[in-house]
Design a protein around this motif. Structure first.
Motif, short mmCIF file in Angstrom:
data_model
loop_
_atom_site.label_atom_id
_atom_site.label_comp_id
_atom_site.label_asym_id
_atom_site.label_seq_id
_atom_site.Cartn_x
_atom_site.Cartn_y
_atom_site.Cartn_z
N VAL A 291 0.74 -1.28 0.04
CA VAL A 291 0.25 -0.26 0.31
C VAL A 291 1.01 1.59 -0.04
CG1 VAL A 291 -1.72 1.43 1.67
CG2 VAL A 291 -1.98 -1.31 1.14
N ALA A 292 2.27 1.17 0.79
CA ALA A 292 2.84 2.49 0.57
C ALA A 292 3.78 2.80 -0.61
CB ALA A 292 3.93 2.18 1.56
N THR A 293 3.68 1.53 -0.85
CA THR A 293 3.92 1.56 -2.74
C THR A 293 3.20 2.18 -3.65
OG1 THR A 293 6.12 -0.12 -2.19
CG2 THR A 293 5.34 -0.12 -4.85
N PHE A 294 1.82 1.54 -3.15
CA PHE A 294 1.27 2.39 -4.28
C PHE A 294 1.04 3.64 -4.23
CE2 PHE A 294 -2.81 3.68 -4.29
CZ PHE A 294 -3.44 4.06 -5.50
N PHE A 295 0.95 3.93 -3.03
CA PHE A 295 1.01 5.83 -2.92
C PHE A 295 1.59 6.87 -3.40
CE2 PHE A 295 -3.16 4.54 -0.19
CZ PHE A 295 -3.86 5.90 -0.37
N GLY A 296 3.32 5.85 -3.26
CA GLY A 296 4.29 6.56 -3.84
C GLY A 296 4.69 6.51 -4.75
N ILE A 297 3.85 5.50 -5.92
CA ILE A 297 3.40 5.86 -7.09
C ILE A 297 1.92 6.91 -7.86
CG2 ILE A 297 2.51 4.27 -9.43
CD1 ILE A 297 4.16 2.03 -7.87
N ALA A 298 0.91 6.35 -6.53
CA ALA A 298 -0.51 7.25 -7.15
C ALA A 298 -0.42 8.67 -6.89
CB ALA A 298 -1.42 6.77 -6.39
N LYS A 299 0.29 9.37 -5.34
CA LYS A 299 0.30 10.87 -5.17
C LYS A 299 0.27 11.72 -6.66
CE LYS A 299 -0.02 10.08 -0.27
NZ LYS A 299 1.33 10.56 1.35
N PRO A 300 1.09 11.60 -7.44
CA PRO A 300 1.96 11.89 -8.68
C PRO A 300 1.47 12.14 -9.73
CG PRO A 300 3.82 10.98 -7.88
CD PRO A 300 2.60 10.83 -6.90
N ILE A 301 0.11 10.97 -9.68
CA ILE A 301 -0.61 11.21 -10.29
C ILE A 301 -2.38 11.22 -10.19
CG2 ILE A 301 1.07 10.42 -11.92
CD1 ILE A 301 -0.22 7.63 -11.39
N LEU A 302 -2.63 11.78 -8.67
CA LEU A 302 -3.45 11.96 -8.95
C LEU A 302 -4.09 13.03 -9.38
CD1 LEU A 302 -3.71 10.79 -4.62
CD2 LEU A 302 -4.84 9.43 -6.70
N ASP A 303 -5.63 12.99 -10.02
CA ASP A 303 -6.32 14.19 -9.76
C ASP A 303 -7.07 14.41 -8.71
OD1 ASP A 303 -7.85 16.05 -11.00
OD2 ASP A 303 -8.09 15.15 -12.91
N GLY A 304 -6.98 15.80 -8.01
CA GLY A 304 -7.59 15.79 -6.13
C GLY A 304 -7.56 14.10 -5.74
N ASP A 305 -8.68 14.56 -4.50
CA ASP A 305 -8.33 13.63 -3.39
C ASP A 305 -9.02 11.90 -3.71
OD1 ASP A 305 -6.79 15.38 -1.90
OD2 ASP A 305 -9.12 16.84 -1.24
N VAL A 306 -8.02 11.01 -2.83
CA VAL A 306 -9.20 10.21 -2.61
C VAL A 306 -10.05 10.20 -2.20
CG1 VAL A 306 -8.54 7.21 -2.04
CG2 VAL A 306 -7.01 8.81 -3.92
N ILE A 307 -11.13 9.39 -2.92
CA ILE A 307 -12.61 9.63 -1.38
C ILE A 307 -12.79 8.31 -1.31
CG2 ILE A 307 -14.65 9.71 -1.56
CD1 ILE A 307 -14.84 11.34 -4.01
N LEU A 308 -12.31 7.67 0.60
CA LEU A 308 -12.28 7.01 1.14
C LEU A 308 -13.46 7.02 1.84
CD1 LEU A 308 -9.03 6.88 2.39
CD2 LEU A 308 -9.85 4.75 0.67
N VAL A 309 -14.13 5.63 1.47
CA VAL A 309 -15.62 5.18 2.78
C VAL A 309 -14.95 3.56 3.33
CG1 VAL A 309 -18.00 5.20 3.15
CG2 VAL A 309 -17.27 6.79 1.20
N THR A 310 -15.05 4.23 4.57
CA THR A 310 -14.49 2.94 5.83
C THR A 310 -16.11 2.46 6.47
OG1 THR A 310 -12.73 3.78 6.67
CG2 THR A 310 -13.41 2.13 7.89
N SER A 311 -16.13 1.31 6.38
CA SER A 311 -17.95 0.78 6.51
C SER A 311 -17.64 -0.44 7.41
CB SER A 311 -18.94 0.48 6.27
OG SER A 311 -19.26 1.61 4.81
N LYS A 312 -19.32 -0.66 7.71
CA LYS A 312 -19.14 -2.30 8.65
C LYS A 312 -19.99 -2.44 8.03
CE LYS A 312 -19.01 -1.12 13.38
NZ LYS A 312 -18.77 -1.48 15.37
#
Length: 100
Positions: A72-93
């Motif tokens: 996951v850390a590697t993913f965000f290292g790759i993803a952050k520079p190519i994101l167009d806006g914030d990641v929308i996260l919803v954590t649920s039961k």
């Protein structure tokens, strides 16, 4: 069951890089995370820059292990520079699931 839904939008021209980075996480999950019950990746038909993940975990500890993993850390290292806006996260039961 705990779930995370993430909506991720890549900058134009970065769709393949984002898809490949997400698929690398999926490969890691399949090989190393038996407590991650499901890890699904979708790419929008209307806008191929938009990806959605749906992640299912047996408990919070499994979710925390996944989120703290090197993959996951590697993913965000790759993803952050190519994101167009914030990641929308919803954590649920999870309330209900129908699996076939």
């Amino acid at each position: 069951m705990i779930t995370i839904t993430a909506v991720i939008k890549a900058k134009s021209g970065s769709e393949v890089t984002m898809r490949d980075a997400l698929l690398a996480v999926a490969t890691h999950v399949a090989a190393n995370e038996p407590e991650t019950i499901g890890f699904f990746i979708s790419q929008s038909e209307d806008d191929p820059r938009v990806f959605t993940t749906y992640e299912r975990f047996g408990d919070k500890a499994a979710m925390d292990r996944h989120n703290g993993s090197a993959a996951v850390a590697t993913f965000f290292g790759i993803a952050k520079p190519i994101l167009d806006g914030d990641v929308i996260l919803v954590t649920s039961k999870e309330v209900s699931a129908t699996l076939r």
